[in-house]
Structure formats: C-alpha cells, structure tokens
Design a protein around this motif. Structure first.
Motif, PDB file in Angstrom:
ATOM      1  N   THR A  66       0.803  -1.173   0.125  1.00  0.00           N
ATOM      2  CA  THR A  66       0.062   0.123   0.003  1.00  0.00           C
ATOM      3  C   THR A  66       0.829   1.229   0.106  1.00  0.00           C
ATOM      4  O   THR A  66       0.533   2.337  -0.710  1.00  0.00           O
ATOM      5  CB  THR A  66      -0.876  -0.105   1.301  1.00  0.00           C
ATOM      6  N   GLU A  67       1.874   1.003   0.933  1.00  0.00           N
ATOM      7  CA  GLU A  67       2.691   2.483   0.851  1.00  0.00           C
ATOM      8  C   GLU A  67       3.360   2.575  -0.560  1.00  0.00           C
ATOM      9  O   GLU A  67       3.470   3.917  -0.660  1.00  0.00           O
ATOM     10  CB  GLU A  67       3.683   2.358   1.884  1.00  0.00           C
ATOM     11  N   LYS A  68       4.038   1.699  -1.046  1.00  0.00           N
ATOM     12  CA  LYS A  68       4.638   1.838  -2.234  1.00  0.00           C
ATOM     13  C   LYS A  68       3.778   2.314  -3.412  1.00  0.00           C
ATOM     14  O   LYS A  68       4.150   3.286  -4.227  1.00  0.00           O
ATOM     15  CB  LYS A  68       5.418   0.606  -2.629  1.00  0.00           C
ATOM     16  N   ASN A  69       2.462   1.716  -3.276  1.00  0.00           N
ATOM     17  CA  ASN A  69       1.705   1.902  -4.467  1.00  0.00           C
ATOM     18  C   ASN A  69       1.226   3.273  -4.420  1.00  0.00           C
ATOM     19  O   ASN A  69       0.727   3.964  -5.556  1.00  0.00           O
ATOM     20  CB  ASN A  69       0.393   0.837  -4.420  1.00  0.00           C
ATOM     21  N   ARG A  70       1.073   4.059  -3.400  1.00  0.00           N
ATOM     22  CA  ARG A  70       0.870   5.255  -3.159  1.00  0.00           C
ATOM     23  C   ARG A  70       1.687   6.224  -3.889  1.00  0.00           C
ATOM     24  O   ARG A  70       1.251   7.509  -4.346  1.00  0.00           O
ATOM     25  CB  ARG A  70       0.838   5.881  -1.806  1.00  0.00           C
ATOM     26  N   GLN A  71       2.944   6.014  -4.251  1.00  0.00           N
ATOM     27  CA  GLN A  71       3.891   6.616  -5.085  1.00  0.00           C
ATOM     28  C   GLN A  71       3.360   6.733  -6.496  1.00  0.00           C
ATOM     29  O   GLN A  71       3.636   7.787  -7.135  1.00  0.00           O
ATOM     30  CB  GLN A  71       5.046   5.931  -4.870  1.00  0.00           C
ATOM     31  N   LEU A  72       2.525   5.809  -6.740  1.00  0.00           N
ATOM     32  CA  LEU A  72       2.345   5.742  -8.246  1.00  0.00           C
ATOM     33  C   LEU A  72       1.197   6.874  -8.455  1.00  0.00           C
ATOM     34  O   LEU A  72       1.092   7.150  -9.353  1.00  0.00           O
ATOM     35  CB  LEU A  72       1.847   4.261  -8.671  1.00  0.00           C
ATOM     36  N   PHE A  73       0.376   7.089  -7.240  1.00  0.00           N
ATOM     37  CA  PHE A  73      -0.899   8.078  -7.335  1.00  0.00           C
ATOM     38  C   PHE A  73      -0.214   9.410  -7.940  1.00  0.00           C
ATOM     39  O   PHE A  73      -0.996  10.183  -8.507  1.00  0.00           O
ATOM     40  CB  PHE A  73      -1.398   8.175  -6.144  1.00  0.00           C
ATOM     41  N   GLU A  74       1.047   9.865  -7.720  1.00  0.00           N
ATOM     42  CA  GLU A  74       1.479  11.107  -7.979  1.00  0.00           C
ATOM     43  C   GLU A  74       1.341  11.167  -9.370  1.00  0.00           C
ATOM     44  O   GLU A  74       1.390  12.430 -10.054  1.00  0.00           O
ATOM     45  CB  GLU A  74       2.948  11.263  -7.387  1.00  0.00           C
ATOM     46  N   PHE A  75       1.553  10.040 -10.244  1.00  0.00           N
ATOM     47  CA  PHE A  75       1.502  10.214 -11.757  1.00  0.00           C
ATOM     48  C   PHE A  75       0.209  10.669 -12.328  1.00  0.00           C
ATOM     49  O   PHE A  75       0.106  10.941 -13.267  1.00  0.00           O
ATOM     50  CB  PHE A  75       2.048   9.166 -12.394  1.00  0.00           C
ATOM     51  N   ALA A  76      -0.676  10.451 -11.447  1.00  0.00           N
ATOM     52  CA  ALA A  76      -2.041  10.765 -11.905  1.00  0.00           C
ATOM     53  C   ALA A  76      -2.239  12.083 -12.160  1.00  0.00           C
ATOM     54  O   ALA A  76      -3.374  12.598 -12.839  1.00  0.00           O
ATOM     55  CB  ALA A  76      -3.153  10.184 -10.956  1.00  0.00           C
ATOM     56  N   LYS A  77      -1.588  13.094 -11.669  1.00  0.00           N
ATOM     57  CA  LYS A  77      -1.562  14.280 -12.000  1.00  0.00           C
ATOM     58  C   LYS A  77      -1.043  14.619 -13.483  1.00  0.00           C
ATOM     59  O   LYS A  77      -1.441  15.657 -14.168  1.00  0.00           O
ATOM     60  CB  LYS A  77      -0.625  15.253 -11.213  1.00  0.00           C
ATOM     61  N   GLN A  78      -0.605  13.604 -14.262  1.00  0.00           N
ATOM     62  CA  GLN A  78       0.058  13.788 -15.384  1.00  0.00           C
ATOM     63  C   GLN A  78      -0.958  12.981 -16.711  1.00  0.00           C
ATOM     64  O   GLN A  78      -0.934  13.224 -17.703  1.00  0.00           O
ATOM     65  CB  GLN A  78       1.483  13.452 -15.524  1.00  0.00           C
ATOM     66  N   VAL A  79      -1.299  11.731 -16.094  1.00  0.00           N
ATOM     67  CA  VAL A  79      -2.037  10.663 -16.834  1.00  0.00           C
ATOM     68  C   VAL A  79      -2.812   9.871 -16.259  1.00  0.00           C
ATOM     69  O   VAL A  79      -2.751   9.817 -15.190  1.00  0.00           O
ATOM     70  CB  VAL A  79      -0.798  10.051 -17.640  1.00  0.00           C
ATOM     71  N   PRO A  80      -3.898   9.391 -16.563  1.00  0.00           N
ATOM     72  CA  PRO A  80      -5.043   8.807 -16.017  1.00  0.00           C
ATOM     73  C   PRO A  80      -4.524   7.400 -15.718  1.00  0.00           C
ATOM     74  O   PRO A  80      -3.515   6.944 -16.553  1.00  0.00           O
ATOM     75  CB  PRO A  80      -6.175   8.523 -16.875  1.00  0.00           C
ATOM     76  N   LEU A  81      -4.731   6.875 -14.512  1.00  0.00           N
ATOM     77  CA  LEU A  81      -4.174   5.607 -14.040  1.00  0.00           C
ATOM     78  C   LEU A  81      -5.181   4.566 -13.835  1.00  0.00           C
ATOM     79  O   LEU A  81      -6.391   5.001 -13.116  1.00  0.00           O
ATOM     80  CB  LEU A  81      -3.349   5.455 -12.652  1.00  0.00           C
ATOM     81  N   VAL A  82      -5.289   3.341 -14.384  1.00  0.00           N
ATOM     82  CA  VAL A  82      -6.424   2.575 -14.174  1.00  0.00           C
ATOM     83  C   VAL A  82      -5.742   1.539 -13.543  1.00  0.00           C
ATOM     84  O   VAL A  82      -4.904   0.559 -14.266  1.00  0.00           O
ATOM     85  CB  VAL A  82      -7.169   1.993 -15.126  1.00  0.00           C
ATOM     86  N   PHE A  83      -6.113   1.127 -12.320  1.00  0.00           N
ATOM     87  CA  PHE A  83      -5.400  -0.278 -11.644  1.00  0.00           C
ATOM     88  C   PHE A  83      -6.420  -1.078 -11.665  1.00  0.00           C
ATOM     89  O   PHE A  83      -7.712  -1.110 -11.752  1.00  0.00           O
ATOM     90  CB  PHE A  83      -5.505   0.120  -9.952  1.00  0.00           C
ATOM     91  N   ILE A  84      -5.987  -2.367 -11.934  1.00  0.00           N
ATOM     92  CA  ILE A  84      -6.756  -3.798 -12.368  1.00  0.00           C
ATOM     93  C   ILE A  84      -5.984  -5.081 -11.557  1.00  0.00           C
ATOM     94  O   ILE A  84      -4.925  -4.829 -11.199  1.00  0.00           O
ATOM     95  CB  ILE A  84      -6.798  -4.056 -13.807  1.00  0.00           C
ATOM     96  N   ASN A  85      -7.019  -5.922 -11.126  1.00  0.00           N
ATOM     97  CA  ASN A  85      -6.558  -7.160 -10.634  1.00  0.00           C
ATOM     98  C   ASN A  85      -6.108  -7.127  -9.215  1.00  0.00           C
ATOM     99  O   ASN A  85      -6.686  -8.026  -8.417  1.00  0.00           O
ATOM    100  CB  ASN A  85      -5.778  -7.628 -11.462  1.00  0.00           C
TER     101      ASN A  85
END
Length: 316
Positions: free
Chosen positions: A99-118
């Motif tokens: 969870t802590e690491k995945n939150r780092q990916l959320f920062e990129f949502a400011k630049q591009v849509p992120l769809v998490f799956i599975n």
C-alpha cells in the motif's frame, strides 16, 4: 491504422527502445491513443486479462504496449515513468507494491489517467486521488461462492483442505477468509490442513502429493485459484486417487479448469470475468482521457460455475 501490441521483457530498457531522438517508435497517429500497461508478473490469469486489454484497445484501432514488472515495484515505478515520457495517454497497472509503495504511483495521476486492475492498490480505495480508478471483482464474493457450493455438494459435512495463493496478495487473503468463514458456519465441517501454493499449479501438486503421502484425510479441497486446483487434481491422479472421490474447487474459470470440469474432476469454479475486466479497464481509461466522471471502484461481478452451466462458458 490497426492497433498493435508491443511486448518487451526488459522494462528498464523500454524507453530507450521506444524512443529514438525523442520520437516514439511505432507511434500512433495524431488521432490515435496510446495505452500502456504494466503487469505485476506473468501467469495464466494475468496473461488472459492482458490479452483482453489488448483486444479492447485494438478494437479502437489504437496502440497498446504491455510489459511485465516481474513482481518488482521499483521496476514498475520505472515503467510508469517511461510510459509517461513516451507519451502514454493512459496507463493500466497491475499493482505489485505494498500500500505504501503503490501510493507513490498516485503522484503520476496528475500527469496521466491511471487505471489499476486485478490487485487493489490500497486498502481503502476511497483514498485514491482523482484521475485513478480500480477495476476488479469483489473478493468478498469469490471464495464465498466457491465454498458455499462445495459445502452444498458435500451435504454440509466433511474435512476441508485449503490452498492459499500468495499470502501478500489481497485476493488470496480475502478468498481464504471467505472459505474459513463459510466452513465455520457448519458444525459438521472443519478445515484440517492449509498451505500456501502461491497460485501455482506445480506448488499445489507438491503440497497435495505430500498430504496424500502422509495420509491426510480430507473430502473437500478449496483452492484460491484454478491453477492450484488443477495441480491438486494432477497430484491425486498421480497418487493413485480418483479426483472424483473428492470435491475440488477453484476460482477463475480458466479454459484448463473447464476441461477438468468436463471430465468430472473439478466440481466448482468461480468466473473472475477477465474479458469484462479487461474491456471495462480500457473503457474507463478512455473515459478518464476524455475527463468523464467514473465511479471508483468499478466492480465486475463473479459468477459461480458448475457442471450445470460450464458449457455456456466454453461456447462464449
């Protein structure tokens, strides 16, 4: 232009191969979109899911790039950075971190849509930021559907053997709890043995072979996925046991599982609808690209599969 899929086994080198002089190789036209996909790791179900993502993008005559992060969060993080640098319009992510690491990916949502799956990226999906959506199936249904049907077929009595997937994967945790909760409801049922097979057919084969060699007594085998259920059936056969004497269940309703069901050796599976998960993930990616509002999370229902209805899936 016909949509195309690009695959590469070395994610860290992706940007160098995709870009030359700042230009995206195999780049889509100005009108087309580029959907990039980071898969946590390759296995039977995730490969099926990836193929449906590819097909959904191809149907739009756009471009899709799919790469494996090899269960390495740092590699996945680098892939996402490279995808953005290469001009991805949206990124679909099979999350591989905590969870802590995945939150780092959320920062990129400011630049591009992120769809998490599975795999749910965080415990509380209400904390996911704007421009991110999770697409999956509610795991509170999966193991419950599986075990309730196994219990019914067993007349609500018997010894249960339980095979868990990756214990760090939320789906494995929830499916295991689902099974345990169902068994706890019925006084004449109990779990007599439980081990972790990491979703893998070969690991399940070794575990169940060992159980049978030791004389562990069980009537029902509930596996967190079909691959482990199939490995269990293979172990029974090779140990001189008739799988039909057991009630074996899994989750995913893969083609191999349906084949075992046609033989009468797999009693129950639960369809995790890879086709609609992949299709919906792509649809949502395009909605986010077009700044449309999307509900998070987006659930794709599980479906119970038995000998009474499995032929319908084969036809599909």
């Amino acid at each position: 232009m016909k949509g195309s899929k690009l695959r590469l086994g070395l994610g860290l080198h992706m940007a160098a191969l995709m870009m030359a002089g700042g230009v995206l190789l195999h780049a889509p036209t100005a009108e087309a979109k580029f959907i990039a996909v980071s898969v946590s790791a390759e296995d039977n179900f995730r490969n099926i899911l990836s193929s449906h993502i590819e097909a959904a993008v191809d149907a739009r005559n756009d471009q899709v790039y799919i790469d494996s992060a090899e269960d390495d969060f740092d590699l996945q993080l680098q892939q996402v950075k490279n995808y953005i640098a290469a001009g991805a319009d949206a990124i679909i992510i099979f999350a591989t971190g905590t969870t802590e690491k995945n939150r780092q990916l959320f920062e990129f949502a400011k630049q591009v849509p992120l769809v998490f799956i599975n795999t749910e990226p965080v415990e509380d999906m209400s904390t996911m930021p704007a421009n991110t959506v999770y697409v999956g199936s509610n795991e509170l249904e999966s193991g419950t559907l599986e075990m309730e049907e196994l219990a019914r077929l067993a007349n609500y009595k018997g010894n249960v053997a339980l095979l868990q997937g990756d214990p760090t994967h939320k789906a494995a945790v929830l499916r295991t709890k689902d099974v345990e909760d169902v068994v706890a409801k019925y006084p004449n049922m109990k779990i007599v043995v439980k081990e972790t097979g990491h979703w893998a057919r070969n690991e399940a084969y070794k575990i169940v072979s060992d159980w049978l060699k030791k004389g562990t007594s069980f009537d029902i085998l509930a596996a967190n996925n079909d691959e482990m259920a199939i490995g269990s059936i293979m172990a029974m056969r090779d140990s001189g046991k008739d799988p039909k004497k057991f009630l074996v269940g899994g989750v995913d309703a893969t083609r191999d599982a349906l084949l075992e069901m046609s033989k009468g050796d797999l009693a129950v599976t639960v369809l995790q609808d890879a086709e609609n998960q992949g299709k919906d993930a792509v649809d949502i990616a395009y909605k986010l690209i077009n700044r449309q509002k999307v509900k998070n999370p987006h659930w794709v229902p599980f479906r119970l599969v038995t000998k009474e209805n499995y032929r319908q899936l084969i036809k599909e």
